[in-house]
Scaffold this motif. Structure first.
Motif, short mmCIF file in Angstrom:
data_model
loop_
_atom_site.label_atom_id
_atom_site.label_comp_id
_atom_site.label_asym_id
_atom_site.label_seq_id
_atom_site.Cartn_x
_atom_site.Cartn_y
_atom_site.Cartn_z
N SER A 85 0.82 -1.22 0.00
CA SER A 85 0.00 0.00 0.00
C SER A 85 0.85 1.26 0.00
N LEU A 86 1.98 1.23 0.67
CA LEU A 86 2.88 2.39 0.67
C LEU A 86 3.39 2.66 -0.74
N LEU A 87 3.77 1.61 -1.44
CA LEU A 87 4.23 1.77 -2.82
C LEU A 87 3.09 2.22 -3.71
N GLY A 88 1.90 1.65 -3.51
CA GLY A 88 0.75 2.01 -4.33
C GLY A 88 0.35 3.47 -4.16
N ALA A 89 0.33 3.97 -2.92
CA ALA A 89 -0.02 5.37 -2.67
C ALA A 89 1.01 6.30 -3.29
N GLY A 144 -2.38 -5.05 -1.45
CA GLY A 144 -2.02 -3.80 -0.81
C GLY A 144 -1.55 -2.76 -1.81
N LEU A 145 -0.76 -3.19 -2.80
CA LEU A 145 -0.30 -2.28 -3.86
C LEU A 145 -1.47 -1.67 -4.60
N TYR A 146 -2.41 -2.52 -4.98
CA TYR A 146 -3.61 -2.05 -5.68
C TYR A 146 -4.44 -1.14 -4.78
N GLY A 147 -4.65 -1.56 -3.53
CA GLY A 147 -5.45 -0.76 -2.61
C GLY A 147 -4.81 0.58 -2.32
N GLY A 148 -3.49 0.62 -2.19
CA GLY A 148 -2.82 1.88 -1.95
C GLY A 148 -2.94 2.82 -3.13
N PHE A 149 -3.02 2.25 -4.33
CA PHE A 149 -3.12 3.07 -5.54
C PHE A 149 -4.52 3.61 -5.75
N VAL A 183 -5.63 -1.93 8.43
CA VAL A 183 -4.19 -1.84 8.73
C VAL A 183 -3.42 -1.23 7.56
N TYR A 184 -3.70 -1.64 6.33
CA TYR A 184 -2.89 -1.13 5.22
C TYR A 184 -3.32 0.25 4.74
N THR A 185 -4.57 0.65 5.04
CA THR A 185 -5.03 1.96 4.59
C THR A 185 -4.48 3.09 5.45
#
Length: 248
Positions: A85-89, A144-149, A183-185
């Motif tokens: 998620s960090l990478l996605g954001a 998480g990558l997708y969700g962060g993006f 947690v990931y958001t």
């Protein structure tokens, strides 16, 4: 912000929170709504995370009070999702508004098609630590990558991994899903806040409705049949939003 806009945020928030807990697709309603209300795509993307965090917190609290007990396993699954998620954001803040809107339309159309696919009836079993293979952790990183993006339709990915791959009961999938998303958001939201991409008034009103919707959904999730009709409600609204985005 007008009174009508505020009421619309709360109302759509209720529907989105309900859908997000029981199925997937709540952000397919809230993210376009924020854009329709005049927020730039990146600001809408960041603001939407306020609602996601608070509705997930509401759902997790309600699930725990109802007797759910999957915190340890959920946190294990959340670790790679946080990294993703960090990478996605970070990536989301570096794409143009035009590209983001194109991705949003494509994702909404793809998610709608996936929701039309029949859900297979599988023999489910409880999740244990031994079943958490490297493939599962890699899948959580990708989610998480997708969700962060963008977050839109991320619940569908959880169903694919947790129900179809790990064969966890769908009611329990919803419990794992909301805790991992919470947690990931949080760190993803922190990135959007740091870059000034959050409008708190919009986000908190949306969150007010979504927390109520999430609380109602937990009550339905713990019932034997759940709410299968939610899928059709979501699909109907999604089609209307896609048409609005295409012909705005």
């Amino acid at each position: 912000m007008t009174l009508f806009e505020g009421l619309a945020l709360v109302g759509i928030g209720v529907v989105a929170g309900f859908i997000n807990v029981l199925s997937a697709g709540g952000s397919m309603l809230t993210l376009p709504l924020l854009m329709f209300l005049g927020l730039p795509p990146q600001v809408a993307n960041g603001t939407n995370r306020v609602s996601i965090v608070l509705q997930s917190l509401s759902a997790v609290t309600s699930f725990l009070r109802a007797g759910a007990s999957h915190i340890g396993l959920s946190l294990r699954l959340a670790v790679p999702a946080v990294v993703g998620s960090l990478l996605g954001a970070w990536l989301a803040l570096r794409v143009s508004d035009a590209l983001f809107e194109a991705v949003l339309i494509a994702v909404m159309a793809g998610s709608a098609l996936l929701m039309l696919l029949p859900q297979p009836r599988l023999d489910t079993r409880p999740l244990t630590v031994e079943r958490l293979t490297p493939v599962v952790y890699l899948a959580m990183f990708a989610i998480g990558l997708y969700g962060g993006f963008i977050q839109v339709g991320v619940g569908i990915l959880f169903i694919v991994v947790l129900y179809r791959l790990l064969r966890i009961d769908l009611a329990q999938v919803n419990v794992f899903k909301v805790l991992i998303i919470l947690v990931y958001t949080l760190p993803a939201l922190g990135i959007f806040i740091a870059f000034g991409q959050v409008r708190w008034g919009f986000g908190l009103l949306l969150a007010l409705g979504s927390m109520l919707g999430a609380w109602l959904a937990v009550k339905v999730n713990m019932s034997p049949r759940g709410a299968l009709w939610v899928k059709w409600l979501t699909l109907t609204v999604i089609v209307a939003i896609i048409l609005r985005l295409l012909f705005a």
